[in-house]
Design a protein around this motif. Sequence first.
Motif, short mmCIF file in Angstrom:
data_model
loop_
_atom_site.label_atom_id
_atom_site.label_comp_id
_atom_site.label_asym_id
_atom_site.label_seq_id
_atom_site.Cartn_x
_atom_site.Cartn_y
_atom_site.Cartn_z
N GLU A 296 -17.26 44.34 -44.16
CA GLU A 296 -16.18 43.94 -43.26
C GLU A 296 -16.00 42.42 -43.21
OE1 GLU A 296 -15.45 47.36 -40.05
OE2 GLU A 296 -17.02 45.94 -39.47
N VAL A 297 -14.76 42.03 -42.87
CA VAL A 297 -14.44 40.62 -42.73
C VAL A 297 -14.45 40.26 -41.24
CG1 VAL A 297 -12.68 38.83 -43.11
CG2 VAL A 297 -13.06 40.63 -44.83
N PHE A 298 -15.26 39.26 -40.92
CA PHE A 298 -15.46 38.86 -39.53
C PHE A 298 -14.85 37.48 -39.33
CE2 PHE A 298 -17.97 36.73 -36.25
CZ PHE A 298 -17.99 37.69 -35.26
N TRP A 299 -14.00 37.36 -38.32
CA TRP A 299 -13.37 36.06 -38.08
C TRP A 299 -13.61 35.59 -36.65
CZ3 TRP A 299 -7.38 34.87 -37.90
CH2 TRP A 299 -7.21 33.49 -37.71
N CYS A 300 -14.40 34.54 -36.55
CA CYS A 300 -14.60 33.86 -35.27
C CYS A 300 -13.82 32.56 -35.35
CB CYS A 300 -16.10 33.60 -35.08
SG CYS A 300 -16.47 32.38 -33.81
N THR A 301 -12.89 32.35 -34.42
CA THR A 301 -11.98 31.20 -34.52
C THR A 301 -12.56 29.89 -33.97
OG1 THR A 301 -10.93 31.52 -32.36
CG2 THR A 301 -9.99 32.76 -34.22
N HIS A 346 -6.14 38.26 -45.07
CA HIS A 346 -7.54 38.44 -45.48
C HIS A 346 -8.13 39.77 -45.00
CE1 HIS A 346 -7.67 34.45 -47.17
NE2 HIS A 346 -7.27 33.93 -46.04
N GLN A 347 -7.27 40.63 -44.46
CA GLN A 347 -7.73 41.95 -44.02
C GLN A 347 -8.94 41.84 -43.09
OE1 GLN A 347 -6.18 45.24 -44.88
NE2 GLN A 347 -4.69 43.59 -44.75
N VAL A 348 -8.74 41.07 -42.03
CA VAL A 348 -9.81 40.83 -41.06
C VAL A 348 -10.08 42.10 -40.25
CG1 VAL A 348 -10.42 39.53 -38.98
CG2 VAL A 348 -9.27 38.38 -40.90
N ARG A 374 -1.67 44.10 -38.77
CA ARG A 374 -2.96 44.06 -38.07
C ARG A 374 -3.74 45.37 -38.23
NH1 ARG A 374 -1.05 44.52 -33.33
NH2 ARG A 374 1.05 44.54 -34.19
N LYS A 375 -3.39 46.17 -39.21
CA LYS A 375 -4.02 47.48 -39.37
C LYS A 375 -5.51 47.38 -39.69
CE LYS A 375 -1.08 50.80 -38.57
NZ LYS A 375 -0.41 49.97 -37.54
N SER A 376 -5.92 46.25 -40.29
CA SER A 376 -7.34 46.12 -40.66
C SER A 376 -8.23 45.95 -39.43
CB SER A 376 -7.51 44.92 -41.60
OG SER A 376 -6.97 43.76 -41.00
N LEU A 377 -7.66 45.51 -38.31
CA LEU A 377 -8.49 45.17 -37.15
C LEU A 377 -9.18 46.39 -36.56
CD1 LEU A 377 -6.28 42.59 -35.21
CD2 LEU A 377 -8.43 42.15 -36.43
N ARG A 378 -10.43 46.18 -36.17
CA ARG A 378 -11.22 47.28 -35.58
C ARG A 378 -11.78 46.90 -34.22
NH1 ARG A 378 -16.17 49.56 -36.14
NH2 ARG A 378 -17.04 47.80 -37.28
N ILE A 379 -12.09 45.60 -34.06
CA ILE A 379 -12.68 45.16 -32.80
C ILE A 379 -12.13 43.78 -32.44
CG2 ILE A 379 -14.86 44.37 -31.73
CD1 ILE A 379 -16.23 46.61 -33.33
N LEU A 380 -11.89 43.57 -31.14
CA LEU A 380 -11.43 42.27 -30.66
C LEU A 380 -12.49 41.69 -29.71
CD1 LEU A 380 -7.77 43.28 -29.70
CD2 LEU A 380 -8.57 42.22 -31.84
N GLY A 381 -12.72 40.38 -29.81
CA GLY A 381 -13.71 39.76 -28.93
C GLY A 381 -13.16 38.53 -28.23
N SER A 382 -13.80 38.17 -27.12
CA SER A 382 -13.40 37.01 -26.34
C SER A 382 -14.65 36.25 -25.92
CB SER A 382 -12.63 37.48 -25.10
OG SER A 382 -12.42 36.42 -24.19
N VAL A 383 -14.55 34.93 -25.87
CA VAL A 383 -15.70 34.10 -25.49
C VAL A 383 -15.26 32.73 -24.99
CG1 VAL A 383 -15.97 33.15 -27.83
CG2 VAL A 383 -17.90 33.09 -26.26
N GLY A 384 -16.07 32.15 -24.13
CA GLY A 384 -15.90 30.75 -23.79
C GLY A 384 -15.59 30.49 -22.35
N GLU A 385 -14.96 31.42 -21.69
CA GLU A 385 -14.60 31.25 -20.29
C GLU A 385 -14.22 32.63 -19.75
OE1 GLU A 385 -10.67 29.52 -19.76
OE2 GLU A 385 -10.45 29.52 -21.92
N PRO A 386 -14.13 32.74 -18.44
CA PRO A 386 -13.71 34.03 -17.89
C PRO A 386 -12.32 34.38 -18.42
CG PRO A 386 -14.55 32.59 -16.16
CD PRO A 386 -14.41 31.75 -17.39
N ILE A 387 -12.13 35.63 -18.80
CA ILE A 387 -10.80 36.06 -19.24
C ILE A 387 -10.15 36.81 -18.08
CG2 ILE A 387 -11.84 38.06 -20.49
CD1 ILE A 387 -9.32 37.86 -22.37
#
Length: 644
Positions: A296-301, A346-348, A374-387
Amino acid sequence: MPDDALITVKPELAQGAKVDAARYRTMMAEALRDPEGFWREEAKRVAWMTPPTKIKNTSFTGDVSIKWFEDGVLNASVSCLDRHLESRGDQVAIIWEGDDPETDAKVTYRDLHERVCRLASAMKGLGVKKGDRVTLYLPMIVEAAVAMLACARLGAVHSVVFGGFSPDSLASRIEDCESTLLITADEGRRGGRKVPLKTNADEALKSCPTVQNVIVVRNTGGEVPMQAGRDHWYHELCAQASPQCEPEPMNAEDPLFILYTSGSTGKPKGVLHTTGGYLVWAGFTHELVFDYRPGEVFWCTADVGWVTGHTYIVYGPLANGATTLMFEGVPNWPGIDRCWQVVDKHQVNIFYTAPTAIRSLMREGEAPVRKWSRKSLRILGSVGEPINPEAWLWYYRTVGESRLPVVDTWWQTETGGILISPLPFAVDQKPGSATLPLPGVQPALVDNEGNILESATEGNLVILDSWPGQMRTVFRDHERFIQTYFSTFPGRYFTGDGARRDADGYYWITGRVDDVLNVSGHRMGTAEIESALVAHPKVAEAAVVGMPHALKGQGIYCYVTLKSGEEPTEALRKELVAWVRKEIGPIAAPDAIQWAPGLPKTRSGKIMRRILRKIAANETDSLGDTSTLADPTVVQDLISNRVG
Ligand code: 6R9
């Protein structure tokens, strides 16, 4: 949707998940019942030269000593590179996506290994050895990951400084750890603009006598002066260097890196992470929280200048043999749909970003998202502050089509990796909640006296026992480590955050309870901004607080008292904003400056920040008790001259 609505795990997506609900419960129980046994097993996920026999030796009292896997020997670069060569040498390790959408690159594990060995050999040639500190001041280019791993290979301790920091901020971070080598680039690129890294570095180095060598990556090709004897071109050094470099055997508790972070007082602290525990934690959390599956392709921004980039662009993904995407640019350039364009290109599969980015994309509506599959996406993540729940739901519904799990991951520079987050196919999600701890993590809420609070409640977030990824000390200042994290609530690690726990035991992080601001997910001490302001010749005194900000989460609100005779003009206001940008970096630019003839102080001279926070937030009808002020009349003046 009510505040505590459950988004339940979708069984059809959970097929083949690493951890399901039952497994999560077992792991939680095992890690608590037998931490030694649990972590002895988990430690096997990294490559040891000598596997550890001693697993956990930690104490949160007295001198505070944290040791994991203490007789183990390893080299982090071997876990991230060498051991993958046979099984996946030709697999892409890093996909690099340039600021300019026309540019990208793919680096296989074999290429990456060679590039790391060449740079490590070159660094060795410059005299770098185990234990030396090396500062990296780089843009988001492959060389940043190469340089981190090259340090790890030699046992040198890297200190990455975010490329957006000013020469002064860079200098103070170099001075503190006495680096002998700086690795930088001619210029960086971000959102179509150039960042003058080498020029900034030259400015910083005027006050850094310990730095003997500078390695410069030719990135944009911009003209930069090179100082003979000190400055070396990266490509020239690496072309001549050996593509082989034996990894230095490191004790599990030898330092891997220092990362400076802001606290409530004084200058930024050098958070020190060691090799074994950090790497185990990086691999463990990356695999579990993102349910990472081979290929899998992992993208942390994030930027590698922050801990999120360290753990979830470099060490976690590479330790797990993943393909990690490294993005040089910004989410909204050249178009507001850039992220989704990159996801398709990149089929993230897994996308990990910050609430501030989500809020700014949300503002532009659904169309830019819907434009891409966005069909490749399987999981979404959040970090850094309260969402906030609105942003969470937009992320879930619009980006994830009400299908993909959203993992809101709570953690800190100090924790090395994620501590509280849903495992995507084991824990039902609630919009705005980081949910439950990972196996091996024991959070608790305490009142201001340190009493543990039970069941549904709100309080200060502490962690009761150590986990492998925990920071070990503040570089060369263990006393400050003890003071900052273990003295407020003796025997417990104090996070500096407040949190609420609901009836299901879910945690809702409410934000910092100390004088640390979180602006667009960037952590900043109010004290640092205050000292930048008072360094201006016209400023007598300054007090900085956070204010609610729709996009950034928190904005920077400054109360400034000028020296007598100075005029509070609009020009001076602009000058002060520019001044702070220059002193610390653009991320610290004030959002509001209010002229304050006086600040609310107690009779002992302490500024009452509680009142200043209320005024900044425009909550002036709930100021609380002001009777202990030396001069209560200043409050009225501040209220009537509020900015914004
Ligand atoms: C990883 C990182 C740490 C501070 C932390 C907290 C805030 C981070 C959060 C969150 C609520 C989340 N924070 N993640 N608050 N929910 N999911 O950001 O490290 O830069 O050291 O900041 O960020 O306040 O104490 P760092």
